[in-house]
Design an enzyme around this catalytic site. Structure first.
Site, mmCIF file in Angstrom:
data_model
loop_
_atom_site.group_PDB
_atom_site.id
_atom_site.type_symbol
_atom_site.label_atom_id
_atom_site.label_comp_id
_atom_site.label_asym_id
_atom_site.label_seq_id
_atom_site.Cartn_x
_atom_site.Cartn_y
_atom_site.Cartn_z
ATOM 1 N N LYS A 63 2.383 -4.334 11.027
ATOM 2 C CA LYS A 63 1.042 -4.713 11.461
ATOM 3 C C LYS A 63 1.134 -5.321 12.849
ATOM 4 O O LYS A 63 2.126 -5.971 13.191
ATOM 5 C CB LYS A 63 0.419 -5.757 10.515
ATOM 6 C CG LYS A 63 -1.105 -5.768 10.541
ATOM 7 C CD LYS A 63 -1.651 -4.533 9.854
ATOM 8 C CE LYS A 63 -3.170 -4.514 9.807
ATOM 9 N NZ LYS A 63 -3.665 -3.406 8.982
ATOM 10 N N THR A 113 -10.546 5.642 4.877
ATOM 11 C CA THR A 113 -10.604 4.388 4.113
ATOM 12 C C THR A 113 -11.806 4.405 3.179
ATOM 13 O O THR A 113 -11.688 4.110 1.977
ATOM 14 C CB THR A 113 -10.666 3.170 5.051
ATOM 15 O OG1 THR A 113 -9.515 3.178 5.893
ATOM 16 C CG2 THR A 113 -10.697 1.872 4.268
ATOM 17 N N LYS A 171 0.835 -1.213 0.000
ATOM 18 C CA LYS A 171 0.000 0.000 0.000
ATOM 19 C C LYS A 171 0.867 1.259 0.000
ATOM 20 O O LYS A 171 0.572 2.229 -0.703
ATOM 21 C CB LYS A 171 -0.911 0.023 1.243
ATOM 22 C CG LYS A 171 -2.090 -0.921 1.179
ATOM 23 C CD LYS A 171 -2.978 -0.732 2.408
ATOM 24 C CE LYS A 171 -4.106 -1.745 2.443
ATOM 25 N NZ LYS A 171 -5.015 -1.541 3.580
ATOM 26 N N ASN A 200 -16.476 0.286 10.130
ATOM 27 C CA ASN A 200 -16.008 1.644 9.829
ATOM 28 C C ASN A 200 -16.055 1.923 8.325
ATOM 29 O O ASN A 200 -16.683 2.888 7.871
ATOM 30 C CB ASN A 200 -14.583 1.834 10.368
ATOM 31 C CG ASN A 200 -14.007 3.204 10.004
ATOM 32 O OD1 ASN A 200 -13.522 3.412 8.900
ATOM 33 N ND2 ASN A 200 -14.068 4.140 10.926
ATOM 34 N N SER A 237 -3.224 8.544 7.471
ATOM 35 C CA SER A 237 -2.347 8.314 8.626
ATOM 36 C C SER A 237 -0.995 8.976 8.395
ATOM 37 O O SER A 237 -0.406 9.557 9.310
ATOM 38 C CB SER A 237 -2.150 6.812 8.857
ATOM 39 O OG SER A 237 -3.155 6.297 9.704
#
Length: 421
Positions: free
Chosen positions: A113, A197, A101, A228, A355
């Site tokens: 992660k 997102t 990404k 979300n 982010s």
């Protein structure tokens, strides 16, 4: 047939399928096997044990992970999920996806992660705070604003990020807003982060529709998942004039060919995005995926579109908001049928992009308006979509492999220039 079923079973494992596509992407780009050996696994994986005193007086030991895929480009970056089904291989695969990404969106990060095996739905506020702080204490040596920057993920939110930032600041004895993203606005969070997102998925839908000469106004949209990403996406689609004809949660879905009242559903859902128990005539998640529509968005869990149901998917555009909702075999079937499949590592890259904006704002102490954030996000997502779409056409590959080629190239080049391979 047995061979196909065996291959399908292997691709249901996110980590194995991720390695398979990375190898294909590196081969297409002309890299040697040494580069694959470097990038097929995270360079660092920490397993931690976190003792938490529960409300009943007992002490429960939780297992957590932090995976750092590759830091050749810069510090690693990625979410922390709280979920009963978190495991080591999932966390490793997701850290690799974060590298991809960041490569796709041209951010100065490698992928990271984290996850903790727990069920936050059965935990009190105090227990969640203790667990969040304990996790930061356990991983504190390998994270930080210039090492590895966590963020929210499945069943984690801005409150959990606030506890984690506070714990890290206590350990380091100075305020460290740049240690973590997805924070509340008052603690250095960015405008637009919570919806990022879904906004990124919306931009990908708009770009995909342009490729087939259609408009969003009046388009029929089916969304699997109402967390979300799914809930904000439903709201954006509804407000843009599209018809959201079906949505679902973990228990089932509801369908109305004339379009659903999204605002009503948003008001009635609980904190985990469930609403279907309020309705009698529900459909299964599998039935929902096979409905007639213009755009299908899997925004729930992995392995939803497989070789078994790919031929029944009626949408001409599938945009993956979830992680790994479509298997490799299903990807091949959909692509051969002419379906535009926008892969997860592109469609859901809005979260890590904003982010990054939050981290930049924390580091410079200067904060942007929501309009500025949305404008910057749109440019990144449109450029990334076009780059991958053209790569797919040039190399005559599906958009998933094209996304992996674009995403892995940056980390491979950074590793090569550093002299690692």
């Amino acid at each position: 047939m047995e061979k196909q079923q065996q291959e399908e079973q292997e691709s249901l494992n996110l980590f194995n399928s991720t390695q398979t596509i990375i190898q294909q992407a590196l081969t297409k780009l002309g890299y040697n096997n040494e580069m694959y050996e470097l990038l097929k696994e995270p360079i660092r994986l920490l397993t931690v044990r976190i003792p938490v005193k529960m409300d009943d007086g007992s002490v429960k030991i939780f297992t957590g992970y932090r995976s750092q895929h590759n830091d050749a480009v810069g510090p690693t970056k990625g979410g922390v999920r709280f979920h009963p089904e978190v495991d080591e291989e999932e966390v490793k695969a997701l850290s690799i996806w974060m590298s991809l990404k960041c490569g796709i969106t041209n951010l100065p990060y490698g992928g990271g992660k984290g996850g903790i095996i727990c069920d936050p739905r059965n935990m009190s506020f105090r227990e969640l705070e203790s667990l969040s702080r304990g996790y930061v204490r356990a991983i504190s040596q390998i994270v930080g604003p210039s090492k590895d920057i966590p963020a929210p993920d499945v069943y984690t939110n801005s409150q959990i990020m606030a506890w984690m930032m506070d714990e890290y600041s206590r350990l380091r004895e100075f305020d460290s807003p740049g240690f973590i993203t997805g924070k509340p606005i008052v603690l250095g969070g960015s405008q637009g982060r919570e919806t990022a997102t879904a906004r990124g998925v919306t931009i990908c839908i708009e770009e995909a529709l342009k490729k087939i000469g259609k408009e969003l106004q009046g388009a029929r949209v089916v969304i699997q998942g109402f967390g979300n990403a799914g809930s904000y996406l439903a709201k954006f689609m509804h407000d843009s004039g599209a018809k959201v004809v079906a949505v679902s949660d973990v228990y089932g879905g509801i369908y109305d060919p004339n379009g659903l009242d999204i605002n009503y559903l948003l008001d009635r859902r609980d904190s985990f995005g469930t609403f279907s128990k309020l309705f009698k005539n529900t459909i299964t998640n599998q039935e929902l995926l096979e409905l007639e529509c213009d755009i299908l968005v899997p925004a729930a869990i992995s392995n939803q579109i497989t070789a078994k149901n790919a031929a029944n998917i009626k949408a001409p555009i599938v945009v993956e908001a979830a992680n790994g909702p479509t298997t490799l075999e299903a990807t091949k079937i959909l692509t051969e049928r002419g379906v535009i499949l926008v892969p997860d590592i592109l469609a859901s890259a809005g979260g890590v992009t904003v982010s990054y904006f939050e981290w930049v704002q924390n580091n410079q102490g200067y904060y942007w308006t929501e309009e500025e954030v949305d404008e910057k996000l749109k440019k990144v997502m449109v450029d990334s979509f076009e780059n991958i779409y053209q790569t797919a056409k040039t190399h005559q590959v599906d958009m998933r492999l094209a996304a992996y080629m674009v995403g892995i190239r940056k980390v491979a080049e950074a590793s090569r220039f550093r002299g690692w391979v």
